[in-house]
Design an enzyme around this catalytic site. Structure first.
Site, mmCIF file in Angstrom:
data_model
loop_
_atom_site.group_PDB
_atom_site.id
_atom_site.type_symbol
_atom_site.label_atom_id
_atom_site.label_comp_id
_atom_site.label_asym_id
_atom_site.label_seq_id
_atom_site.Cartn_x
_atom_site.Cartn_y
_atom_site.Cartn_z
ATOM 1 N N ALA A 137 1.012 -1.251 0.044
ATOM 2 C CA ALA A 137 -0.195 -0.118 0.178
ATOM 3 C C ALA A 137 0.866 1.023 0.188
ATOM 4 C CB ALA A 137 -1.150 -0.170 1.382
ATOM 5 N N ALA A 138 0.501 2.453 -0.606
ATOM 6 C CA ALA A 138 1.633 3.486 -0.239
ATOM 7 C C ALA A 138 0.008 4.518 -0.610
ATOM 8 C CB ALA A 138 1.897 3.565 -1.764
ATOM 9 N N ALA A 139 -0.038 5.486 0.520
ATOM 10 C CA ALA A 139 -0.860 6.708 0.414
ATOM 11 C C ALA A 139 -0.270 7.718 0.539
ATOM 12 C CB ALA A 139 -1.600 6.158 1.350
ATOM 13 N N SER A 140 -0.464 8.679 0.964
ATOM 14 C CA SER A 140 0.012 10.527 1.521
ATOM 15 C C SER A 140 0.762 10.622 2.011
ATOM 16 C CB SER A 140 -1.697 11.415 1.751
ATOM 17 O OG SER A 140 -2.161 10.860 3.257
ATOM 18 N N ILE A 141 1.720 9.862 3.023
ATOM 19 C CA ILE A 141 1.882 10.240 4.208
ATOM 20 C C ILE A 141 3.075 9.278 4.531
ATOM 21 C CG2 ILE A 141 0.892 11.737 5.194
ATOM 22 C CD1 ILE A 141 1.019 9.761 7.711
ATOM 23 N N VAL A 144 3.250 1.176 2.999
ATOM 24 C CA VAL A 144 3.881 -0.285 3.702
ATOM 25 C C VAL A 144 4.116 -1.357 2.844
ATOM 26 C CG1 VAL A 144 2.142 -1.671 4.853
ATOM 27 C CG2 VAL A 144 1.455 0.495 4.909
ATOM 28 N N ASP A 290 -10.482 9.682 10.903
ATOM 29 C CA ASP A 290 -10.583 9.646 9.553
ATOM 30 C C ASP A 290 -10.896 8.508 8.335
ATOM 31 O OD1 ASP A 290 -9.885 9.579 6.478
ATOM 32 O OD2 ASP A 290 -7.778 9.327 6.885
#
Length: 441
Positions: A137-141, A144, A290
Site C-alpha cells: 500500500a502507498a498513501a499520502s504520508i 506499507v 479519518d
C-alpha cells in the site's frame, strides 16, 4: 494489492519551491487543456463555463498523477476531495481522485533503503526472515511493506516518506494559493475549512509515536469483538518514522459494494461500523476521525474487519460528549430551539450570526439527521440525502453565507460521522440508525 503487483516509483520531492513547482505544473497542464477545449467549443458556437472546462476526466488524471508523485499534504487534499466530493465534483473527477486513497507512487529503492538504514541502523536486514521491498500500500504520508521475522511474526511495516512532516504547512499554503485560480474550485465551494482540517490532520498523522499510543489505547477499548479487530503493535521495531503492527489481510471495505457480496453482509458491516462510531464518541471518548475507506480491511476468510491507521485519533472531552448527546436528542425530537442552543455551544453557530444564517444552519442539521428519526432500517442505497444536504449547504452558502467555521475538532468529528453515512451509501446498506443511537440518548 498483492506483493507481486509493481507500483510506479518516484522520489518524494522536498522543499517548498520544488513542491510548488510540481503543483503549479499540474495546474498549468489543467489550464492549457481547459483553454484548448474552450476554443474548440467556442468554434462550435457553444458557451462553455470555466469550471466545467477545468473539472474534466482528462484533468482529473493529470492532477491525480501529479499528486500521487508529490504525496504529503497535497495528496491528502485529493483524498479528502474524493471522500467529500459527491455532488460537489463531477462523478468522473471524484472517481479518479479516489484512486489517491491508496494509490501513491512509491519511493525508489535507494530512497527507501536510506530511510530504513536511518531508522533501524546498518544491517537492519538481519532482523527479518523476509522483507518485501515492493509495498502492499502507498498513501499520502507513507507506504506499507510486508515482512516476516525469524520468530514467526508476519508484519505490516508503515514507513513515512522523508520530509513529509516538514512540508505540511508549506503544502497547505501552496494549495490555498492555487485554489484561488478561477475555475479550479467549483463556484460556491469554500476550500479554507477543508484545507485547515487537512493541515491539522496531517500533523497528527505524521506523529507515529502518538499514533502508536492511540492504537494501543483503541485496541484495549475495543476489546474482543466478533467482527472488528485492531492489529497489535510491535514496539521493538517501531520508531518515530516507522510503525510496525500485525499484518492484516483483506480488501478495502468499499469493495463490498460489488454484486458478489450479499445484502445481509453489507448491512451487517455498515451497522457494525456505525455502532463503533457511536461507541467511540459516547463510550471511548476517543475517535478515529479519518473515515478513509482504505482504513477498513474486510477479510473474507475470517469474516472480520481490521481497523487501521490511528494517526488522526482524537480525544473527545466528557463535557463535549454531553453537549453532543443533548444535540442528538434535540435532532431526534426536531426541537429547533434546543438544536440552536447546542449548535451554538459547539461552534456551528456563532454569536454574531444573523437570524437567516442561524436558521439555515439549523435547517441543514435537521436535514442531515434524517436517518436518526427514521422508523426502522434507513435505506442508504436508495436515499438522496447527500444530494439534498449538498444542495442545502450550497444554497445556504450562496444566499446567507456561513459567518463562522466550527472549531477544527468538531469538524473532524463531523467528518467521521458523515464518512460512516457515506460508507453506508456506498454499500447500499440498510441500518436502523435510531435503534443504534437510542442507548446513548
Amino acid at each position: 494489492m498483492n506483493d507481486n503487483e509493481i507500483r510506479p516509483s518516484a522520489p518524494v520531492p522536498s522543499g517548498r519551491s520544488r513542491r510548488f513547482m510540481h503543483l503549479g505544473r499540474a495546474v498549468g497542464e489543467m489550464a492549457a487543456s481547459a483553454a484548448a477545449d474552450g476554443i474548440s467549443q467556442l468554434a462550435r458556437g457553444q458557451r462553455p463555463q470555466l469550471s466545467q472546462l477545468m473539472l474534466t476526466p482528462d484533468n482529473a488524471r493529470r492532477l491525480a498523477e501529479r499528486l500521487s508523485k508529490m504525496r504529503g499534504a497535497v495528496m491528502k487534499i485529493g483524498q479528502l476531495m474524493s471522500m467529500d466530493g459527491k455532488d460537489v465534483l463531477p462523478p468522473e473527477f471524484a472517481h479518479l481522485l479516489a484512486s489517491l486513497r491508496d494509490g501513491a507512487h512509491v519511493m525508489p529503492l535507494p530512497q527507501l533503503a536510506a530511510v530504513l538504514e536511518q531508522e533501524w541502523g546498518s544491517g537492519w536486514e538481519s532482523r527479518f526472515k523476509r522483507f518485501s521491498f515492493n509495498p502492499i500500500a502507498a498513501a499520502s504520508i507513507g507506504q506499507v511493506h510486508r515482512a516476516e521475522t525469524h520468530d514467526g511474526r508476519t508484519l505490516a511495516v508503515k514507513i513515512q516518506y522523508p520530509g513529509v512532516r516538514d512540508s505540511i504547512d508549506s503544502d497547505i499554503a501552496n494549495v490555498a494559493l492555487l485554489a484561488r485560480l478561477p475555475g479550479l474550485v467549483p463556484g460556491g465551494w469554500e476550500p479554507a475549512p477543508i484545507l485547515e482540517r487537512a493541515r491539522q490532520q496531517l500533523h497528527e498523522e505524521t506523529d507515529y509515536v502518538a499514533e502508536a499510543r492511540s492504537l494501543m489505547a483503541y485496541r484495549e477499548l475495543l476489546g474482543e469483538h466478533p467482527l472488528l479487530s485492531v492489529p497489535m503493535l510491535h514496539s521493538d521495531l517501531s520508531t518515530p518514522r516507522i510503525l510496525v503492527t500485525d499484518f492484516a489481510a483483506g480488501v478495502s471495505i468499499d469493495q463490498l459494494a460489488q454484486a458478489a457480496y450479499p445484502q445481509a453482509l453489507r448491512d451487517r458491516v455498515a451497522e457494525a461500523l456505525a455502532e463503533l462510531a457511536l461507541r467511540e464518541l459516547f463510550e471511548f471518548g476517543l475517535m478515529q476521525t479519518d473515515p478513509n475507506f482504505a482504513n477498513y480491511l474486510y477479510d473474507a476468510a475470517s469474516g472480520r474487519i481490521a481497523l487501521l491507521d490511528f494517526g488522526a485519533a482524537q480525544v473527545v472531552p466528557p463535557a463535549l460528549v454531553e453537549v453532543l448527546r443533548e444535540m442528538g436528542r434535540a435532532l431526534r425530537d426536531q426541537d429547533r430551539e434546543r438544536v440552536r442552543t447546542t449548535a451554538g455551544s459547539v461552534g456551528f453557530i456563532g454569536e454574531r450570526d444573523s437570524e437567516a444564517q442561524t436558521a439555515g444552519v439549523v435547517d441543514l442539521m435537521l436535514l442531515c439527521s434524517e436517518p436518526l428519526r427514521h422508523v426502522g432500517p434507513y435505506d442508504f442505497g436508495h436515499s438522496d440525502l447527500f444530494g439534498r444536504a449538498y444542495t442545502g449547504g450550497r444554497d445556504q452558502y450562496m444566499n446567507n453565507g456561513f459567518a463562522s467555521a466550527p472549531p477544527a475538532d468538531i469538524m473532524l468529528l463531523q467528518r467521521k460521522l458523515a464518512g460512516v453515512f457515506m460508507l453506508a451509501a456506498r454499500l447500499r446498506a440498510r441500518i436502523d440508525i435510531g435503534r443504534l443511537f437510542a442507548p446513548y440518548l
